[in-house]
Design an enzyme around this catalytic site. Structure first.
Site, PDB file in Angstrom:
ATOM      1  N   HIS A  13       0.793  -1.225   0.000  1.00  0.00           N
ATOM      2  CA  HIS A  13       0.000   0.000   0.000  1.00  0.00           C
ATOM      3  C   HIS A  13       0.825   1.274   0.000  1.00  0.00           C
ATOM      4  CE1 HIS A  13       1.112  -0.241   4.227  1.00  0.00           C
ATOM      5  NE2 HIS A  13       0.860   1.043   4.290  1.00  0.00           N
TER       6      HIS A  13
HETATM    7  C1  UD1 Z   1      -1.435   5.298   6.538  1.00  0.00           C
HETATM    8  C2  UD1 Z   1      -0.058   5.731   7.065  1.00  0.00           C
HETATM    9  C3  UD1 Z   1       0.961   4.636   6.777  1.00  0.00           C
HETATM   10  C4  UD1 Z   1       0.481   3.283   7.286  1.00  0.00           C
HETATM   11  C5  UD1 Z   1      -0.901   2.999   6.699  1.00  0.00           C
HETATM   12  C6  UD1 Z   1      -1.444   1.675   7.176  1.00  0.00           C
HETATM   13  C7  UD1 Z   1       0.462   8.136   6.943  1.00  0.00           C
HETATM   14  C8  UD1 Z   1       1.222   9.153   6.202  1.00  0.00           C
HETATM   15  N1  UD1 Z   1       0.412   6.915   6.365  1.00  0.00           N
HETATM   16  O1  UD1 Z   1      -1.336   5.190   5.133  1.00  0.00           O
HETATM   17  O2  UD1 Z   1       2.174   4.955   7.442  1.00  0.00           O
HETATM   18  O3  UD1 Z   1       1.389   2.281   6.874  1.00  0.00           O
HETATM   19  O4  UD1 Z   1      -1.768   4.054   7.102  1.00  0.00           O
HETATM   20  O5  UD1 Z   1      -2.655   1.397   6.584  1.00  0.00           O
HETATM   21  O6  UD1 Z   1      -0.074   8.422   7.985  1.00  0.00           O
HETATM   22  N2  UD1 Z   1      -8.854   5.173   3.010  1.00  0.00           N
HETATM   23  C9  UD1 Z   1     -10.056   4.516   3.097  1.00  0.00           C
HETATM   24  N3  UD1 Z   1     -10.511   4.175   4.338  1.00  0.00           N
HETATM   25  C10 UD1 Z   1      -9.854   4.480   5.466  1.00  0.00           C
HETATM   26  C11 UD1 Z   1      -8.621   5.166   5.379  1.00  0.00           C
HETATM   27  C12 UD1 Z   1      -8.135   5.488   4.145  1.00  0.00           C
HETATM   28  O7  UD1 Z   1     -10.692   4.219   2.104  1.00  0.00           O
HETATM   29  O8  UD1 Z   1     -10.323   4.124   6.557  1.00  0.00           O
HETATM   30  C13 UD1 Z   1      -8.320   5.511   1.673  1.00  0.00           C
HETATM   31  C14 UD1 Z   1      -8.607   6.935   1.275  1.00  0.00           C
HETATM   32  O9  UD1 Z   1      -8.869   6.937  -0.078  1.00  0.00           O
HETATM   33  C15 UD1 Z   1      -7.301   7.644   1.561  1.00  0.00           C
HETATM   34  C16 UD1 Z   1      -6.275   6.544   1.294  1.00  0.00           C
HETATM   35  O10 UD1 Z   1      -6.914   5.333   1.677  1.00  0.00           O
HETATM   36  O11 UD1 Z   1      -7.138   8.750   0.768  1.00  0.00           O
HETATM   37  C17 UD1 Z   1      -5.016   6.707   2.071  1.00  0.00           C
HETATM   38  O12 UD1 Z   1      -5.271   6.816   3.481  1.00  0.00           O
HETATM   39  P1  UD1 Z   1      -4.256   7.604   4.437  1.00  0.00           P
HETATM   40  O13 UD1 Z   1      -4.690   7.536   5.846  1.00  0.00           O
HETATM   41  O14 UD1 Z   1      -3.968   8.927   3.852  1.00  0.00           O
HETATM   42  O15 UD1 Z   1      -2.906   6.802   4.276  1.00  0.00           O
HETATM   43  P2  UD1 Z   1      -2.625   5.238   4.221  1.00  0.00           P
HETATM   44  O16 UD1 Z   1      -2.191   4.898   2.843  1.00  0.00           O
HETATM   45  O17 UD1 Z   1      -3.739   4.443   4.821  1.00  0.00           O
END
Ligand code: UD1
Length: 370
Positions: free
Chosen positions: A214
């Site tokens: 991811h």
């Molecule tokens: C975040 C952490 C990363 C960790 C990962 C574990 C940061 C910078 N990154 O990355 O270190 O390894 O979590 O999962 O804090 N989304 C959903 N549902 C959710 C959350 C996110 O659909 O509950 C989608 C959204 O489209 C969002 C994307 O995932 O834009 C990314 O989510 P985000 O929290 O920005 O970062 P992660 O890639 O999850």
């Protein structure tokens, strides 16, 4: 007098780190722990299921921060967490790991001191000192900046103190306590053995590889993602590749019109199901941080799909191999594992299920006797 301590959780990799700390804090009569969820992860599969699996209580507050750009997510968390600080007036805030909420809550905590002459909340960072030295990773900023402002820096492995001292952090603030993620693994391993995920997915022990992927550097970049999919297709001809997909990757596959139907794609899994899958995998391919540590303790070969790791002890002592994105390197590493060429590794010091106890004792001693 009771000392109020806020424990912050935000995203999937936080829950298994915070849970043992929260449980341990509750054992101290002079401490009142408060659990705050920033809401960085909000999907049930990335958040709620972990509260259930790890027997975590409902958070005292949920800040509903959600997704956004890095600035939006970090800024929104700071603003809402500031409200929590003025409501609860904690003596100490504990942040774990390296996600955006870790940094946001750390900054909000120390900045409150500037505006209040008589209020000085302390800040503890659990999993301090890890460094990938890779400035393309948002987590590297989160780690370094959080460490720079923390009063207690709890490290998981020897590289932590070395990195912190090199950055000029006072040795007296650094405490080598071990790995809280492993506290959870040890506490829940037995329960995970009862998960029926293998039957549900019709998998046989040691006959599949487990994949997590991811990182923005792997999945937001079309060329990188396509290259990884190509080698994963080759691997899937040798053994099933089970992939609990992350929403970020799902979104990017759709956006780029790429197919991954040769993988056994399943929705994100809870803690116990995932642990069971990890324990019985032939090998794990991952770009996550914590999984490198969990596979080391479980003695499962781990291939890290990144060019570096902030957790070097998993390579020097554990079962982790850094394979990057080079398809040939990845493929031949899998072939080696299938031929039985694997390192057993050993469990790093203090990855013994007692890290949270060491953390809470240190904090308690300091609060009683500052
Ligand atoms: C975040 C952490 C990363 C960790 C990962 C574990 C940061 C910078 N990154 O990355 O270190 O390894 O979590 O999962 O804090 N989304 C959903 N549902 C959710 C959350 C996110 O659909 O509950 C989608 C959204 O489209 C969002 C994307 O995932 O834009 C990314 O989510 P985000 O929290 O920005 O970062 P992660 O890639 O999850």
């Amino acid at each position: 007098m009771k000392f109020k301590i806020i424990v912050v959780v935000a995203a999937r990799p936080n829950f298994m780190k915070a849970a043992p700390i929260f449980v341990e804090l509750k054992r101290f009569k002079n401490i009142e722990p408060v659990l705050i969820h920033t809401g960085q992860h909000y999907d049930a599969g990335l958040s709620k299921v972990f509260f259930h699996d790890l027997s975590l209580p409902r958070p005292d507050a949920h800040l509903g921060v959600g997704s956004g750009t890095h600035g939006e997510q970090t800024g929104k968390t700071m603003v809402t967490f500031e409200g929590i600080l003025s409501k609860h007036k904690p003596h100490l805030v504990i942040v774990v790991g390296d996600v955006n909420s870790t940094l946001a809550c750390a900054l909000a905590t120390v900045k409150v001191r500037c505006a209040n002459k008589d209020y000085y909340p302390l800040l503890a960072h659990v999993e301090a000192g890890l460094r990938s030295f890779d400035w393309h990773m948002p987590e590297e900023y989160n780690r370094r900046l959080t460490d720079a402002v923390s009063d207690f820096l709890f490290t998981t492995e020897p590289s932590g103190a070395r990195n912190l001292e090199r950055e000029g952090i006072d040795r007296k603030r650094i405490f080598f306590v071990g790995n809280v993620m492993i506290d959870s693994l040890m506490r829940f391993k037995k329960r995970a053995e009862h998960s029926d995920i293998l039957q549900r997915l019709k998998l046989e022990k040691k006959k599949y590889a487990l994949l997590t992927m991811h990182r923005p550097s792997n999945v937001d970049d079309k060329r990188a993602l396509r290259g990884l999919l190509h080698v994963l297709r080759r691997i899937s001809r040798l053994l099933d590749v089970v992939y609990p997909i992350h929403p970020r990757t799902e979104k990017m596959l759709k956006q780029y019109g790429l197919s991954a139907d040769f993988l056994r794609i399943v929705p994100p899994l809870g803690y116990l199901d995932f642990l069971q899958l990890m324990m019985n995998a032939r090998c794990v391919l991952t770009d996550s941080g914590g999984i490198q540590e969990e596979t080391t303790v479980l003695k499962i070969p781990c291939l890290t799909l990144r060019n570096n790791t902030e957790r070097p002890v998993t390579v020097s002592e554990g079962t982790n191999t850094i394979v990057g994105k080079d398809p040939e390197k990845i493929f031949s590493a899998v072939e080696n594992i299938l031929e039985g060429k694997i390192r057993k590794g050993k469990c790093p010091k203090f990855w013994d299920g007692k890290a949270a106890r060491r953390i809470c004792r240190t904090i308690d001693a300091h609060l009683r006797n500052p």
